[in-house]
Design a protein around this motif. Structure first.
Motif, PDB file in Angstrom:
ATOM      1  N   VAL A  46       0.843  -1.191   0.000  1.00  0.00           N
ATOM      2  CA  VAL A  46       0.000   0.000   0.000  1.00  0.00           C
ATOM      3  C   VAL A  46       0.882   1.247   0.000  1.00  0.00           C
ATOM      4  O   VAL A  46       1.626   1.494   0.955  1.00  0.00           O
ATOM      5  N   GLY A  47       0.809   1.994  -1.100  1.00  0.00           N
ATOM      6  CA  GLY A  47       1.582   3.230  -1.222  1.00  0.00           C
ATOM      7  C   GLY A  47       0.731   4.439  -0.888  1.00  0.00           C
ATOM      8  O   GLY A  47      -0.296   4.326  -0.202  1.00  0.00           O
ATOM      9  N   GLU A  48       1.148   5.583  -1.417  1.00  0.00           N
ATOM     10  CA  GLU A  48       0.498   6.847  -1.061  1.00  0.00           C
ATOM     11  C   GLU A  48      -0.561   7.246  -2.089  1.00  0.00           C
ATOM     12  O   GLU A  48      -1.752   7.177  -1.845  1.00  0.00           O
ATOM     13  N   ALA A  49      -0.063   7.696  -3.220  1.00  0.00           N
ATOM     14  CA  ALA A  49      -0.954   8.181  -4.275  1.00  0.00           C
ATOM     15  C   ALA A  49      -0.208   8.088  -5.598  1.00  0.00           C
ATOM     16  O   ALA A  49       1.019   8.089  -5.623  1.00  0.00           O
ATOM     17  N   PRO A  50      -0.946   8.016  -6.713  1.00  0.00           N
ATOM     18  CA  PRO A  50      -0.263   7.976  -8.002  1.00  0.00           C
ATOM     19  C   PRO A  50       0.477   9.284  -8.295  1.00  0.00           C
ATOM     20  O   PRO A  50       0.093  10.349  -7.813  1.00  0.00           O
ATOM     21  N   GLY A  51       1.528   9.164  -9.088  1.00  0.00           N
ATOM     22  CA  GLY A  51       2.253  10.333  -9.564  1.00  0.00           C
ATOM     23  C   GLY A  51       2.017  10.497 -11.061  1.00  0.00           C
ATOM     24  O   GLY A  51       1.083   9.910 -11.622  1.00  0.00           O
ATOM     25  N   TYR A  52       2.885  11.270 -11.695  1.00  0.00           N
ATOM     26  CA  TYR A  52       2.743  11.580 -13.124  1.00  0.00           C
ATOM     27  C   TYR A  52       2.675  10.314 -13.990  1.00  0.00           C
ATOM     28  O   TYR A  52       1.744  10.138 -14.777  1.00  0.00           O
ATOM     29  N   GLU A  53       3.660   9.442 -13.831  1.00  0.00           N
ATOM     30  CA  GLU A  53       3.724   8.224 -14.664  1.00  0.00           C
ATOM     31  C   GLU A  53       2.506   7.332 -14.439  1.00  0.00           C
ATOM     32  O   GLU A  53       1.964   6.745 -15.379  1.00  0.00           O
ATOM     33  N   GLU A  54       2.127   7.245 -13.168  1.00  0.00           N
ATOM     34  CA  GLU A  54       0.992   6.382 -12.816  1.00  0.00           C
ATOM     35  C   GLU A  54      -0.291   6.923 -13.438  1.00  0.00           C
ATOM     36  O   GLU A  54      -1.137   6.163 -13.912  1.00  0.00           O
ATOM     37  N   GLU A  55      -0.417   8.250 -13.442  1.00  0.00           N
ATOM     38  CA  GLU A  55      -1.620   8.838 -14.024  1.00  0.00           C
ATOM     39  C   GLU A  55      -1.652   8.609 -15.535  1.00  0.00           C
ATOM     40  O   GLU A  55      -2.689   8.284 -16.112  1.00  0.00           O
ATOM     41  N   GLU A  59      -1.874   3.064 -13.821  1.00  0.00           N
ATOM     42  CA  GLU A  59      -1.462   1.878 -13.058  1.00  0.00           C
ATOM     43  C   GLU A  59      -0.543   2.332 -11.934  1.00  0.00           C
ATOM     44  O   GLU A  59       0.355   3.150 -12.173  1.00  0.00           O
ATOM     45  N   PRO A  60      -0.759   1.815 -10.709  1.00  0.00           N
ATOM     46  CA  PRO A  60       0.094   2.243  -9.606  1.00  0.00           C
ATOM     47  C   PRO A  60       1.527   1.727  -9.736  1.00  0.00           C
ATOM     48  O   PRO A  60       1.758   0.664 -10.323  1.00  0.00           O
ATOM     49  N   PHE A  61       2.435   2.492  -9.220  1.00  0.00           N
ATOM     50  CA  PHE A  61       3.840   2.110  -9.143  1.00  0.00           C
ATOM     51  C   PHE A  61       4.423   1.650 -10.481  1.00  0.00           C
ATOM     52  O   PHE A  61       4.878   0.510 -10.614  1.00  0.00           O
ATOM     53  N   VAL A  62       4.404   2.527 -11.468  1.00  0.00           N
ATOM     54  CA  VAL A  62       5.050   2.245 -12.752  1.00  0.00           C
ATOM     55  C   VAL A  62       6.169   3.234 -13.066  1.00  0.00           C
ATOM     56  O   VAL A  62       6.925   3.041 -14.005  1.00  0.00           O
ATOM     57  N   SER A  86      -1.392  -1.386  -4.363  1.00  0.00           N
ATOM     58  CA  SER A  86      -2.429  -0.359  -4.333  1.00  0.00           C
ATOM     59  C   SER A  86      -1.918   0.908  -3.651  1.00  0.00           C
ATOM     60  O   SER A  86      -0.813   0.931  -3.113  1.00  0.00           O
ATOM     61  N   ASN A  87      -2.711   1.933  -3.717  1.00  0.00           N
ATOM     62  CA  ASN A  87      -2.419   3.191  -3.023  1.00  0.00           C
ATOM     63  C   ASN A  87      -3.612   3.555  -2.156  1.00  0.00           C
ATOM     64  O   ASN A  87      -4.745   3.230  -2.492  1.00  0.00           O
ATOM     65  N   ILE A  88      -3.328   4.290  -1.072  1.00  0.00           N
ATOM     66  CA  ILE A  88      -4.448   4.748  -0.243  1.00  0.00           C
ATOM     67  C   ILE A  88      -5.300   5.700  -1.059  1.00  0.00           C
ATOM     68  O   ILE A  88      -6.514   5.605  -1.094  1.00  0.00           O
ATOM     69  N   TYR A 167      10.243   1.567   4.320  1.00  0.00           N
ATOM     70  CA  TYR A 167      10.451   2.824   3.589  1.00  0.00           C
ATOM     71  C   TYR A 167       9.822   2.751   2.202  1.00  0.00           C
ATOM     72  O   TYR A 167       9.765   1.687   1.579  1.00  0.00           O
ATOM     73  N   HIS A 168       9.390   3.874   1.721  1.00  0.00           N
ATOM     74  CA  HIS A 168       8.877   3.986   0.357  1.00  0.00           C
ATOM     75  C   HIS A 168      10.052   3.787  -0.602  1.00  0.00           C
ATOM     76  O   HIS A 168      11.152   4.274  -0.318  1.00  0.00           O
ATOM     77  N   PRO A 169       9.850   3.097  -1.727  1.00  0.00           N
ATOM     78  CA  PRO A 169      10.987   2.920  -2.638  1.00  0.00           C
ATOM     79  C   PRO A 169      11.613   4.240  -3.114  1.00  0.00           C
ATOM     80  O   PRO A 169      12.796   4.277  -3.448  1.00  0.00           O
TER      81      PRO A 169
HETATM   82  N1  URA Z   1       4.297   6.468  -5.187  1.00  0.00           N
HETATM   83  C1  URA Z   1       3.225   5.916  -4.573  1.00  0.00           C
HETATM   84  O1  URA Z   1       3.084   5.981  -3.372  1.00  0.00           O
HETATM   85  N2  URA Z   1       2.349   5.286  -5.347  1.00  0.00           N
HETATM   86  C2  URA Z   1       2.474   5.160  -6.663  1.00  0.00           C
HETATM   87  O2  URA Z   1       1.619   4.546  -7.286  1.00  0.00           O
HETATM   88  C3  URA Z   1       3.602   5.736  -7.263  1.00  0.00           C
HETATM   89  C4  URA Z   1       4.494   6.382  -6.511  1.00  0.00           C
END
Ligand code: URA
Length: 186
Positions: A46-55, A59-62, A86-88, A167-169
């Motif tokens: 479980v991550g935070e929120a999508p960023g530019y690439e994800e939007e 897809e999350p975390f790409v 997933s993201n929160i 930690y977050h990647p």
């Molecule tokens: N960081 C996040 O927490 N989530 C993502 O999907 C991408 C980056």
């Protein structure tokens, strides 16, 4: 809804969130980025929120942090397709009118708005362990602020399911200190 196959339940959640006005805050962008992975996964990130690439890719975390996460999952002997990611917060947080590739962490309010959905996802998937990536994601799930340095390495319970924080990647990407980087890989 009770009795439906897991994949159908996840698909239904995805439909619900699109129509849910409560989650479409003015501080979030419009494109919904839901989750990726296997509905029978034993491990849920479980991550935070999508960023530019994800939007862009919906897809999350790409993006860079996501590619690193995928690598870490591989080193764990797993495949990205076999875990659940997933993201929160399911929308990219708004930074400003000419946002470009700039991203920011979701606020407590933004995570709170999306929380029912990640809770439902956890309820459906029933992973053997939930891994929060970063302090923000952990705070979104637990409502408590705690530095990752203090939270990591402990197995807690989240509504009865084992819950850990690391930690977050993106922390790995920023931090050149080998002993810090090692903590994430561990
Ligand atoms: N960081 C996040 O927490 N989530 C993502 O999907 C991408 C980056």
């Amino acid at each position: 809804y009770e009795g439906a196959a897991k994949a159908d339940q996840i698909a239904y959640l995805k439909e619900l969130i699109v129509e849910d006005d409560e989650v479409h805050l003015d501080t979030l962008l419009n494109t919904m980025v839901f989750s990726v992975g296997h509905v029978d996964a034993e491990i849920m990130f479980v991550g935070e929120a999508p960023g530019y690439e994800e939007e862009q890719q919906r897809e999350p975390f790409v993006g860079p942090a996501g590619q690193l996460l995928t690598k870490i999952i591989g080193v764990m002997g797993l495949q990205r397709e076999s875990v659940y990611i997933s993201n929160i917060c399911k929308f990219r947080p708004l930074v400003g009118p000419d946002q470009g590739t700039r991203n920011r962490k979701p606020t407590a309010e933004e995570m709170q708005a999306c929380l029912p959905y990640i809770m439902a996802e956890i309820e459906i998937v029933q992973p053997k362990v939930i891994v929060a990536l970063g302090a923000t994601g952990a705070e979104g799930l637990t409502g408590r602020q705690e530095p990752v340095g203090r939270a990591r390495g402990k197995v807690r319970s989240w509504n009865g399911l084992p819950f850990v924080v690391t930690y977050h990647p993106s922390y790995l990407l920023r931090n050149t200190d080998l002993s810090e980087r090692r903590k994430v890989w561990e």
